[in-house]
Write an enzyme that holds these catalytic residues in place. Structure first.
Site, PDB file in Angstrom:
ATOM      1  N   GLU A  56       1.632 -10.579   0.993  1.00 13.65           N
ATOM      2  CA  GLU A  56       1.874  -8.965   1.029  1.00 13.65           C
ATOM      3  C   GLU A  56       3.679  -9.121   1.159  1.00 13.65           C
ATOM      4  O   GLU A  56       4.232 -10.100   1.639  1.00 13.65           O
ATOM      5  CB  GLU A  56       1.280  -8.140   1.819  1.00 13.65           C
ATOM      6  CG  GLU A  56       1.436  -6.499   1.458  1.00 13.65           C
ATOM      7  CD  GLU A  56       0.355  -5.773   2.159  1.00 13.65           C
ATOM      8  OE1 GLU A  56      -0.661  -6.440   2.541  1.00 13.65           O
ATOM      9  OE2 GLU A  56       0.772  -4.650   1.825  1.00 13.65           O
ATOM     10  N   ASP A 108      -0.003 -17.786  -3.696  1.00 11.85           N
ATOM     11  CA  ASP A 108       0.981 -16.668  -4.316  1.00 11.85           C
ATOM     12  C   ASP A 108       0.210 -16.136  -5.111  1.00 11.85           C
ATOM     13  O   ASP A 108       0.097 -16.227  -6.341  1.00 11.85           O
ATOM     14  CB  ASP A 108       2.170 -17.406  -4.843  1.00 11.85           C
ATOM     15  CG  ASP A 108       3.040 -16.323  -5.388  1.00 11.85           C
ATOM     16  OD1 ASP A 108       2.903 -15.123  -5.142  1.00 11.85           O
ATOM     17  OD2 ASP A 108       3.753 -16.901  -6.560  1.00 11.85           O
ATOM     18  N   HIS A 111       1.123  -9.177  -2.980  1.00 10.28           N
ATOM     19  CA  HIS A 111       0.376  -8.195  -2.817  1.00 10.28           C
ATOM     20  C   HIS A 111       1.015  -6.629  -3.043  1.00 10.28           C
ATOM     21  O   HIS A 111       1.679  -6.409  -2.043  1.00 10.28           O
ATOM     22  CB  HIS A 111      -0.524  -8.214  -1.979  1.00 10.28           C
ATOM     23  CG  HIS A 111      -1.560  -6.995  -1.759  1.00 10.28           C
ATOM     24  ND1 HIS A 111      -2.755  -7.012  -2.492  1.00 10.28           N
ATOM     25  CD2 HIS A 111      -1.421  -5.893  -0.832  1.00 10.28           C
ATOM     26  CE1 HIS A 111      -3.277  -5.877  -2.058  1.00 10.28           C
ATOM     27  NE2 HIS A 111      -2.764  -5.289  -1.289  1.00 10.28           N
ATOM     28  N   ASP A 138       0.683  -1.267   0.024  1.00  6.63           N
ATOM     29  CA  ASP A 138      -0.057  -0.064  -0.035  1.00  6.63           C
ATOM     30  C   ASP A 138       0.771   1.354   0.064  1.00  6.63           C
ATOM     31  O   ASP A 138       2.073   1.151   0.248  1.00  6.63           O
ATOM     32  CB  ASP A 138      -0.980   0.088   1.158  1.00  6.63           C
ATOM     33  CG  ASP A 138      -0.315  -0.071   2.553  1.00  6.63           C
ATOM     34  OD1 ASP A 138       0.724  -0.502   2.558  1.00  6.63           O
ATOM     35  OD2 ASP A 138      -0.803   0.657   3.642  1.00  6.63           O
TER      36      ASP A 138
HETATM   37  O1  9MR Z   1       1.303  -6.837   9.348  1.00  9.81           O
HETATM   38  C1  9MR Z   1       0.089  -6.258  10.131  1.00  9.81           C
HETATM   39  C2  9MR Z   1      -0.478  -7.241  11.047  1.00  9.81           C
HETATM   40  O2  9MR Z   1       0.268  -7.601  12.083  1.00  9.81           O
HETATM   41  C3  9MR Z   1      -1.893  -6.715  11.569  1.00  9.81           C
HETATM   42  O3  9MR Z   1      -2.647  -7.538  12.114  1.00  9.81           O
HETATM   43  C4  9MR Z   1      -2.796  -5.945  10.574  1.00  9.81           C
HETATM   44  C5  9MR Z   1      -3.898  -5.069  10.866  1.00  9.81           C
HETATM   45  O4  9MR Z   1      -3.354  -4.043  11.449  1.00  9.81           O
HETATM   46  O5  9MR Z   1      -1.963  -5.144   9.519  1.00  9.81           O
HETATM   47  C6  9MR Z   1      -0.693  -5.659   9.048  1.00  9.81           C
HETATM   48  O6  9MR Z   1      -0.044  -4.646   8.168  1.00  9.81           O
HETATM   49  C7  9MR Z   1      -0.512  -4.095   7.040  1.00  9.81           C
HETATM   50  C8  9MR Z   1      -0.803  -2.898   7.537  1.00  9.81           C
HETATM   51  O7  9MR Z   1      -2.008  -2.586   8.344  1.00  9.81           O
HETATM   52  C9  9MR Z   1      -1.076  -2.148   6.093  1.00  9.81           C
HETATM   53  N1  9MR Z   1       0.159  -2.024   5.278  1.00  9.81           N
HETATM   54  C10 9MR Z   1       0.359  -3.680   4.866  1.00  9.81           C
HETATM   55  C11 9MR Z   1       0.622  -4.406   6.468  1.00  9.81           C
HETATM   56  C12 9MR Z   1       0.881  -5.791   5.843  1.00  9.81           C
HETATM   57  O8  9MR Z   1      -0.326  -6.507   5.245  1.00  9.81           O
END
Ligand code: 9MR
Length: 745
Positions: free
Chosen positions: A725, A716, A668, A343
């Site tokens: 991701e 994948d 992702h 993102d």
């Molecule tokens: O890795 C993060 C995970 O531990 C959390 O539970 C989740 C919800 O906050 O978010 C994951 O992190 C994501 C982040 O919120 C936004 N950017 C991508 C991150 C990886 O998926």
């Protein structure tokens, strides 16, 4: 084109017959067409187009001349609205399309016709001049009366002609079972084993007794042989497995294979070269994550892109960002830093642990070998040649951003750090950072973010001192200010529902962040006040090395590992070092009991989000125990943990792009989005995928992986943001471990 209904009728009849034979047939599971006039027999109604297209029926198809020079796929659309979609129902989306000239990308999707325009299923075919047929099955993640089928055909510099026919969205079709291709049943580290390191593999088999195995060199000559050890059912995969230990063979080579039970493994090396490469590749990942800077093709061939979020249209920029309404009335320049993941968000908490782990990768080299790895010029970044170790230059890019997130003097909550900055709404994929048109917003300051800033700025102060005294002093001052602000506001938490347009990163237990910040401030300054905070912290004597390991929310290990390894006069330092070794003993016991040899066995087999990096972080504790004691068993455990990441696993996949014969490469990401747009690249070599996640939060994983066991909760696919991701914190764990392994060579 008129559809031959004769094909459909017997199919439906067969299905009806099959359903009556079932004890409890799903109600209403009749295949029903949702698209009206998908054959264009009745002209173009009810299809619509954007104003820059004129669609007309041509030879029984719908054709449109697409103008050149539009920027985005969605700048030219042919669509049909008012399509009802039912949550949990499976659909078959099919059509025939052609393009003249061929090779232009079409974004074909089924989704919401209204904001936030979620795509429930999307594909990006490149139809040929003669035309191609496409058919996809997906399960709707949500229900709506305002669904849409659309063909987005914009984004081409040149004009072209697009034709489509036989568009169908058939509801009530049976879900397609997902069968991952797991290749040969002999599972090895597909990259390399160190010549004098442990060498283990796992065989998936129904056999209950020991079986013979043979190790073959690239010419097929048998160079070692032995017998497998049956291990019964592996809880993490549900498979019956044997383990294989071929550690007594240590001759360097490439293209070796391990043969057992009639199957030959994927090829691997015995050598060190791959880890020398991975040490730099894992760290090079960060340059192409940079915000606020054009990525240069000469430094990263194939990855050049314009600077993101610098206020150049259509970006609104991070150079002058307001708060969310009601949060503050100032604006900040928060340009720069790394994008968090796939993102475009930038988060102080996750930036913090990433900075810490990369800086500790660097700092370790000062206390172990004395030599400075990642010296100037090793990472091919714009700063190469400035006489500063490249890893410090790369991390500086993020540190400068973290410092900008601090609330300015004179404002309410001055000295604290804003939790995050990101778009107002989630953006779609693919989308280059420079093409993001949305408003960026600062979210409220939090205690956790403030302590992340204090910890990393304090750590930076001691490491950058020899290269940039002014920066070191500024960082230390910011760290002290942040520490004082956190003490004054110790319970300001992120809202766990603040997950629109960016992740929430909520954390309501900040005792570990206080411990970490105090530890870094103490290690840098030696001051009594910080030492007292460390010693008084309830976390200091707690057993912190649990099964899941450390991450952005569980940061106590950052403090503990540094207190154990960075020289200081801390009273009771021996006990601190012992606690790390005890943690390592526990991970070693987990690894020894695990037929896949991993130091990770989460409670109830619930794999966490980003499990790949949890495995690696547990390996970091093993590696640190080796650095502290010199004992070979910890080194071997740390090395063996890498085998899982690089292919010795239930899916027979390497979770690192470009490493191993079958590696994750559809992670992702909005800009490494080759799966959606062939003009974009895959993630660069050395990118870690999040890996199995039992909670499968994203719709694609929910459709494909329902009921998955542990290691199988992974796919994948670029749409699977909860299992696949790429992130700055996960790659930091990879960089840390790759450096450790390379140092053993
Ligand atoms: O890795 C993060 C995970 O531990 C959390 O539970 C989740 C919800 O906050 O978010 C994951 O992190 C994501 C982040 O919120 C936004 N950017 C991508 C991150 C990886 O998926």
């Amino acid at each position: 084109m008129r559809r031959r209904s004769t094909v459909l009728v017997p199919l439906a009849a067969l299905l009806a017959a099959a359903l009556t034979a079932l004890p409890a047939g799903p109600a209403g599971a009749e295949e029903t067409e949702q698209v009206r006039n998908g054959t264009f027999d009745d002209g173009t109604e009810p299809w619509w187009t954007t104003g820059n297209l004129t669609a007309a029926v041509d030879d029984g198809r719908l054709c449109a001349d697409v103008p050149g020079g539009t920027a985005n796929r969605w700048d030219a659309i042919i669509g049909q609205n008012d399509i009802p979609l039912v949550a949990g129902e499976t659909y078959r989306f099919s059509f025939r399309a052609s393009g003249t000239p061929g090779g232009h990308t079409v974004r074909a999707l089924v989704g919401l016709a209204v904001e936030p325009y979620d795509a429930y299923h999307e594909v990006s075919p490149q139809p040929s001049v003669s035309g191609d047929s496409y058919s996809y099955t997906f399960t709707a993640p949500a229900g709506t009366a305002q669904g849409q089928v659309a063909f987005q055909v914009g984004g081409s510099a040149e004009p072209w002609r697009f034709c489509v026919d036989d568009v169908s969205l058939l509801g009530g079709v049976p879900p397609e079972p997902y069968e991952p291709d797991t290749g040969p049943r002999v599972r090895v580290n597909q990259v390399a084993y160190l010549p004098d390191g442990p060498k283990n593999a796992t065989l998936v088999t129904d056999a209950t007794g020991a079986l013979p195995w043979r190790l073959k060199d690239a010419d097929g000559a048998v160079v070692a042989r032995g017998r497998t050890v049956p291990r019964g059912t592996d809880a993490s995969s549900g498979q019956n497995v044997h383990s294989i230990d071929f550690g007594r063979y240590g001759k360097r080579g490439t293209g070796l294979t391990l043969v057992a039970d009639g199957e030959a493994s994927r090829p691997f090396d015995i050598g060190t070269a791959a880890y020398e490469r991975l040490r730099t590749d894992a760290a090079k990942f960060y340059y192409t994550q940079r915000s606020g800077l054009a990525i240069r093709d000469d430094l990263r061939p194939g990855y050049a892109r314009p600077a993101g979020h610098m206020g150049v249209a259509p970006n609104q920029g991070d150079t002058d960002v307001p708060c969310q309404p009601g949060v503050c009335d100032y604006r900040l320049d928060v340009s720069g830093g790394w994008y968090d993941a796939g993102d475009h968000g930038k988060y102080v908490v996750n930036g913090g642990i990433s900075v810490w782990e990369l800086l500790s990768t660097y700092e370790r080299t000062l206390h172990t070998r004395g030599a400075e790895r990642f010296r100037d010029g090793t990472l091919a970044i714009p700063e190469s040649g400035n006489k500063v170790p490249d890893l410090l230059d790369e991390v500086r890019w993020e540190l400068d951003f973290l410092l900008k997130m601090q609330v300015p003097e004179g404002q309410p909550l001055a000295g604290m750090a804003h939790h995050k900055v990101h778009d107002e709404q989630w953006t779609g994929l693919p989308l280059l950072p420079s093409d993001d048109p949305q408003q960026r917003e600062l979210h409220p300051p939090t205690t956790a973010a403030t302590l992340n800033l204090a910890a990393t700025a304090a750590q930076a102060a001691r490491l950058y001192q020899p290269y940039d005294r002014e920066f070191a002093a500024r960082a230390l001052k910011a760290a002290r200010t942040a520490w004082a602000a956190a003490l004054a506001h110790p319970e300001v938490y992120a809202d766990e529902n603040d997950g629109v347009g960016g992740g929430a990163y909520p954390d309501r237990d900040v005792r570990d962040e206080f411990y970490w910040a105090a530890a870094e401030l103490y290690l840098t300054t030696g001051e009594k006040d910080f030492r007292d905070h460390v010693l008084a912290s309830p976390v200091h004597t707690a057993d912190i090395f649990g099964p899941l390991g450390f991450d952005w929310a569980r940061t106590a290990a950052a403090a503990r590992l540094d207190l154990a390894t960075v020289p200081s006069r801390l009273p009771g330092r021996d006990a601190v070092r012992r606690s790390v070794v005890q943690g390592a003993d526990r991970y070693l016991a987990t690894l020894d009991a695990h037929p896949y040899g991993m130091p990770y066995a989460p409670e109830n087999n619930v794999y966490d989000w980003g499990s790949s990096h949890q495995v690696l972080n547990n390996a970091v504790v093993l590696a640190t125990a080796h650095d502290l004691t010199g004992a070979a068993k910890y080194r071997d455990g740390a090395l063996e943990s890498m085998d899982y990441i690089l292919g010795r696993n239930a899916l027979n996949i390497s979770y690192v792009t470009g490493y191993g014969e079958a590696s994750a490469h559809h992670q992702h990401s909005r800009w490494y989005a080759r799966q959606l747009d062939p003009a974009l690249p895959d993630p660069p070599a050395g990118t870690l995928s999040g890996g199995p996640n039992s909670s499968i939060q994203d719709p694609l994983a929910q459709a494909k992986l329902q009921g998955c066991v542990g290691q199988f909760c992974y796919i994948d696919d670029i749409q699977s943001w909860s299992t696949n991701e790429t992130t700055i914190n996960w790659n930091a764990a990879l960089a840390r471990m790759a450096a450790f392994v390379a140092d053993q060579g």
